[in-house]
Scaffold this motif. Structure first.
Motif, mmCIF file in Angstrom:
data_model
loop_
_atom_site.group_PDB
_atom_site.id
_atom_site.type_symbol
_atom_site.label_atom_id
_atom_site.label_comp_id
_atom_site.label_asym_id
_atom_site.label_seq_id
_atom_site.Cartn_x
_atom_site.Cartn_y
_atom_site.Cartn_z
ATOM 1 N N TYR A 98 75.184 -32.310 -78.836
ATOM 2 C CA TYR A 98 74.176 -31.266 -78.957
ATOM 3 C C TYR A 98 72.880 -31.704 -78.284
ATOM 4 N N THR A 99 72.173 -30.742 -77.739
ATOM 5 C CA THR A 99 70.856 -31.045 -77.188
ATOM 6 C C THR A 99 69.879 -31.181 -78.359
ATOM 7 N N ALA A 100 68.699 -31.676 -78.079
ATOM 8 C CA ALA A 100 67.692 -31.851 -79.131
ATOM 9 C C ALA A 100 67.308 -30.500 -79.737
ATOM 10 N N SER A 134 70.130 -29.304 -82.048
ATOM 11 C CA SER A 134 70.116 -30.083 -83.284
ATOM 12 C C SER A 134 69.003 -29.621 -84.217
ATOM 13 N N ARG A 135 67.829 -29.333 -83.646
ATOM 14 C CA ARG A 135 66.697 -28.863 -84.449
ATOM 15 C C ARG A 135 67.012 -27.496 -85.056
ATOM 16 N N GLU A 136 67.615 -26.606 -84.273
ATOM 17 C CA GLU A 136 67.971 -25.277 -84.790
ATOM 18 C C GLU A 136 68.999 -25.378 -85.916
ATOM 19 N N LEU A 137 69.999 -26.238 -85.751
ATOM 20 C CA LEU A 137 70.998 -26.424 -86.803
ATOM 21 C C LEU A 137 70.361 -26.982 -88.073
#
Length: 89
Positions: free
Chosen positions: A30-32, A35-38
């Motif tokens: 995953y991109t950063a 990952s933040r959205e998840l």
């Protein structure tokens, strides 16, 4: 003639078997941003109190913690320094 029939059946069976397989999902990190959205989605599902949610959200986003306070009337005052026209502060 039997060899041609057997070869044709094997060819058809192998083509159908290849079409029936589901392609595997693309495995990539995953991109950063993803990952933040998840992490934010998981945080919103946790059922935290408002204060806990705001604290965890600020940690995830890397933002400084905003100070929320209550005034003397028991109402939340999130914008203490805001001057409202027609109201004394």
């Amino acid at each position: 003639m039997n060899h041609l029939l057997v070869t044709s059946l094997l060819l058809v069976a192998s083509v159908l078997a290849g079409c029936a397989n589901q392609p595997s999902p693309e495995l990539r990190p995953y991109t950063a941003e993803e990952s933040r959205e998840l992490a934010l989605e998981a945080l919103s599902r946790r059922g935290l109190s408002f204060d806990e949610y705001q604290q965890k959200k600020a940690e995830l986003l890397g933002q400084p913690q905003k100070a929320f306070a209550f005034d003397q009337h028991g109402e939340m005052n999130a914008e203490r320094g805001l001057i409202q026209h027609g109201h004394s502060s």
